[in-house]
Design an enzyme around this catalytic site. Structure first.
Site, PDB file in Angstrom:
ATOM      1  N   TYR A   4       0.824  -1.215   0.000  1.00 46.75           N
ATOM      2  CA  TYR A   4       0.000   0.000   0.000  1.00 46.75           C
ATOM      3  C   TYR A   4       0.855   1.260   0.000  1.00 46.75           C
ATOM      4  O   TYR A   4       0.743   2.105  -0.893  1.00 46.75           O
ATOM      5  CB  TYR A   4      -0.946  -0.032   1.210  1.00 46.75           C
ATOM      6  CG  TYR A   4      -1.614   1.290   1.527  1.00 46.75           C
ATOM      7  CD1 TYR A   4      -2.347   1.975   0.562  1.00 46.75           C
ATOM      8  CD2 TYR A   4      -1.526   1.844   2.803  1.00 46.75           C
ATOM      9  CE1 TYR A   4      -2.964   3.187   0.857  1.00 46.75           C
ATOM     10  CE2 TYR A   4      -2.145   3.044   3.110  1.00 46.75           C
ATOM     11  CZ  TYR A   4      -2.860   3.716   2.135  1.00 46.75           C
ATOM     12  OH  TYR A   4      -3.455   4.915   2.422  1.00 46.75           O
ATOM     13  N   LYS A  36       1.577   3.947  -3.073  1.00 47.45           N
ATOM     14  CA  LYS A  36       1.160   5.344  -2.869  1.00 47.45           C
ATOM     15  C   LYS A  36       2.352   6.288  -3.031  1.00 47.45           C
ATOM     16  O   LYS A  36       2.221   7.379  -3.594  1.00 47.45           O
ATOM     17  CB  LYS A  36       0.526   5.526  -1.490  1.00 47.45           C
ATOM     18  CG  LYS A  36      -0.849   4.900  -1.337  1.00 47.45           C
ATOM     19  CD  LYS A  36      -1.908   5.513  -2.230  1.00 47.45           C
ATOM     20  CE  LYS A  36      -2.410   6.842  -1.704  1.00 47.45           C
ATOM     21  NZ  LYS A  36      -3.518   7.386  -2.537  1.00 47.45           N
TER      22      LYS A  36
END
Length: 492
Positions: free
Chosen positions: A238, A242
């Site tokens: 994640y 990002k």
């Protein structure tokens, strides 16, 4: 930096919001519709097959929720009429060019009218499949930028990221950008197109494996994401994807005014539209659910470490204020940490105590109709203590069960497999959450503080667009707002 009147700015504006049925985006949409009914139009990008399905999904996943109760009371029977004038759900997907919008007439209309693009679409699963996470969080951000650059009246692209793009870096984390190709650990070879090729090669390899199942392919792609993240210094897929998304935006933005907002752990609403609204089991709430239901025999985490949380409505207010502050500033790229670890630090032990206080007074009623009595649970304040505890309580019995299973000609296969599966699940969760449970990071919010001062100077709007964590009394918030909200909206 100057700040015009926020309500005046929103008047007659057209805004595109991606990921519009997500937790944060819905609060953002509700806020704007509630405080500035004269907004011209909100285009809401929703994953759906067509416009009708997009509208149905928006109504079901947003309007039907308690979140919209204040708007329902305000507009009464005219709510749907108001929404049809102000809101256009758009079927689309940021992983595609032109955001997957198939209606060419609608695309031209959007390009001609949109003033601000707000990108909230993302997958936030720590161990998402690498192909899915890279498509959404990295190349999806690129597609949003390309779409925004075609909007004739564009004033700003607001990209919602996460403070945890800094990984496990200890100390004070500044509100500064990450440069394309720079790994957190200094490793060489970080290239976004190379990552895409690695994914394609892995999927091709798995397609040749006749024994592969959908489940094994998903697990392999999840493992690949963690492996690639770790290679370059990030703890999970994640935050890695990002960070890559931020890099690609900074590299390709050109003259596009760009704000990157990095919230920390987002919790339930502090005040608006009412206190305690939350949706889905978020980072902290998985612990609260387990504890309240009596399923948690221990807490893992350093009681003295600071855990950075921020209520969702404060994040939304910060989003709106940054839009107004930086619209029409060519070549602008500014980053905001929206959190509390510097301005109003919260210790992990305070959350534990609040959980005990709340559930002692308001015990969860189990399926048998009996209250679950909670106690002060064992706190494991280091990974070493966790590993010792887990080995004695679970791994040694598991090994014993394995030996017994072999001696009994696999008669205990089901019991052994079930326990092994559960222990592997716990170990995977601990590995994923470890950076947050033992965090040594503090997120500098100097840019956010400057903006808060401007909002406060705006007088009447200061109470409407609050996002100063210093006003929060954490024990009161958790015991009287967040945990009751989690019990109402998250506990099943």
């Amino acid at each position: 930096m100057e700040l015009d009147n926020i309500l005046d700015f929103l008047d007659s504006k057209t805004i595109l919001i991606t990921g519009a049925t997500g937790f944060l985006a819905k609060i953002f949409v509700e806020k704007i519709l509630r405080v500035q009914p004269n907004v011209k139009r909100l285009y809401l990008l929703v994953r759906a097959t067509d416009a009708k399905s997009a509208l149905q999904r928006f109504n079901k996943e947003a309007v039907a929720k308690d979140l919209f109760n204040v708007l329902k009371e305000k507009h009464g029977a005219n709510l749907q009429c108001f929404l049809s004038e102000k809101v256009t759900p758009v079927a689309g997907d940021i992983t595609y060019e032109n955001l997957g919008v198939k209606d060419s007439g609608l695309i031209e209309e959007m390009w001609g009218n949109i003033d601000v693009v707000v990108n909230v679409a993302a997958t936030t699963n720590f161990d998402e499949r690498y192909d899915s996470a890279l498509a959404l969080n990295t190349f999806g951000a690129k597609n949003v930028l390309n779409f925004a650059s075609k909007c004739a009246k564009i004033k700003l692209l607001l990209h919602v990221s996460t403070a945890y793009v800094s990984g496990e870096t200890p100390g004070l984390i500044l509100e500064t950008p990450y440069q394309l190709g720079n790994a957190l650990n200094g490793a060489h070879g970080l290239d976004i197109n190379t990552e895409k090729n690695i994914i394609e090669e892995k999927l091709k390899e798995l397609s040749y494996d006749e024994t592969a199942t959908d489940k094994s392919i998903t697990l392999a792609m999840k493992d690949l994401g963690i492996e690639r993240a770790n290679k370059f210094g990030w703890p999970n897929t994640y935050v890695f994807t990002k960070a890559l998304g931020e890099m690609i935006l900074g590299h390709m933005k050109g003259d596009m005014p760009l704000v990157i907002l990095r919230p920390t752990i987002i919790t339930s609403t502090y005040k608006e539209p009412f206190p305690g609204w939350i949706e889905g089991i978020r980072t902290l709430d998985s612990l609260a659910v387990g504890y309240g239901k009596g399923q948690l025999s221990c807490f893992l985490g350093d009681p003295e470490s600071v855990i950075d949380v921020i209520p969702a409505d404060m994040v939304v207010n910060a989003m709106i204020a940054t839009m107004v502050a930086h619209a029409n500033q060519p070549s602008c790229e500014i980053i905001y940490h929206i959190g509390s670890s510097v301005s109003n630090p919260l210790k992990y032990k305070s959350i534990q105590q609040s959980g005990y206080n709340y559930f002692s007074k308001h015990p969860w009623i189990n399926k048998e109709g009996k209250p679950v009595i909670v106690g002060q649970v064992k706190v494991l304040n280091s990974m070493a203590s966790f590993q010792r505890y887990f080995s004695l309580r679970y791994l040694l019995p598991l090994q014993g069960l394995q030996v017994a299973n072999l001696a009994l000609c696999h008669a205990l296969n089901g019991t052994y497999s079930s326990l092994k599966r559960k222990t592997n699940f716990v170990l995977r969760l601990v590995e994923l959450y470890k950076p947050y449970l033992f965090s040594k990071s503090f997120y500098d919010d100097m840019n956010a503080e400057k903006l808060r001062q401007l909002v406060r100077a705006n007088g009447v709007e200061a109470s409407m667009f609050y996002f100063d964590p210093k006003i929060i009394k954490w024990d009161v918030y958790f015991e009287h707002t967040h945990i009751p909200g989690a019990v109402k909206y998250v506990f099943k």
